[in-house]
Enzyme design. Sequence first.
Site, PDB file in Angstrom:
ATOM      1  N   HIS A  67      -3.666  -8.165   0.612  1.00 38.22           N
ATOM      2  CA  HIS A  67      -2.786  -7.188  -0.114  1.00 38.22           C
ATOM      3  C   HIS A  67      -1.574  -7.734  -0.831  1.00 38.22           C
ATOM      4  O   HIS A  67      -0.894  -7.071  -1.705  1.00 38.22           O
ATOM      5  CB  HIS A  67      -2.329  -5.970   0.857  1.00 38.22           C
ATOM      6  CG  HIS A  67      -3.431  -5.082   1.132  1.00 38.22           C
ATOM      7  ND1 HIS A  67      -4.117  -4.129  -0.017  1.00 38.22           N
ATOM      8  CD2 HIS A  67      -4.306  -4.511   2.290  1.00 38.22           C
ATOM      9  CE1 HIS A  67      -4.943  -3.370   0.582  1.00 38.22           C
ATOM     10  NE2 HIS A  67      -5.065  -3.729   1.614  1.00 38.22           N
ATOM     11  N   GLN A  88       0.977  -1.321   0.016  1.00 38.42           N
ATOM     12  CA  GLN A  88      -0.016  -0.183   0.130  1.00 38.42           C
ATOM     13  C   GLN A  88       0.827   1.301   0.089  1.00 38.42           C
ATOM     14  O   GLN A  88       0.367   2.271  -0.325  1.00 38.42           O
ATOM     15  CB  GLN A  88      -1.029  -0.089   1.095  1.00 38.42           C
ATOM     16  CG  GLN A  88      -2.003  -1.245   1.262  1.00 38.42           C
ATOM     17  CD  GLN A  88      -2.885  -0.954   2.476  1.00 38.42           C
ATOM     18  OE1 GLN A  88      -2.802  -1.804   3.445  1.00 38.42           O
ATOM     19  NE2 GLN A  88      -4.100  -0.230   2.190  1.00 38.42           N
TER      20      GLN A  88
END
Length: 179
Positions: free
Chosen positions: A147, A52
């Site tokens: 993720h 991220q």
Amino acid sequence: MAVRELLKMGDPRLLRVAQPVREFDTDALHLLISDLLDTMRAAHGAGLAAPQVGVDLQLVVFGSDQINPRYPQRPLIPATVLINPVITPLGEAQENDWEGCLSVPGLRGLVPRWNVVRYTGFDQYGDAIDRSVQGFHARVVQHECDHLIGRLYPTRMRDFTQFGYTEVLFPDVAATESD
Ligand code: NI
């Protein structure tokens, strides 16, 4: 220590399968973790994954020693650094609950997750982590580790009628939140 820029959905770097961390207890690793924690706390996130912030490594941070204002009704999860994780569901049960993501700002969706999971991996010093958890803790781990395989929570959803803007879905909560 620094707050790093958060990548948002649509950035191809969020879709990669992350590389394993091969060296532990290095200055570079400690700096990255410090920045991830600063960034997570600044955004009041429940967790944050290295991809991220554009770092292609299997590393997530989550939890807090204080109640999160984004999730005030949620139980505390111990502050955790988890590297090269492996998640194994324990049992067949799944549960739907609302999730948000700092890379999908302003939105919430109802996401099915395993109720109970075991997760293994390493901390920043290379020491083994092995926990069996349930509920919100299990949900956060599954969200963050997704993720690392290029999955954002909307791709786990089954019912897109249960997807919308936080301020519309939860008008009382939204007033105290940053996204
Ligand atoms: Ni997320």
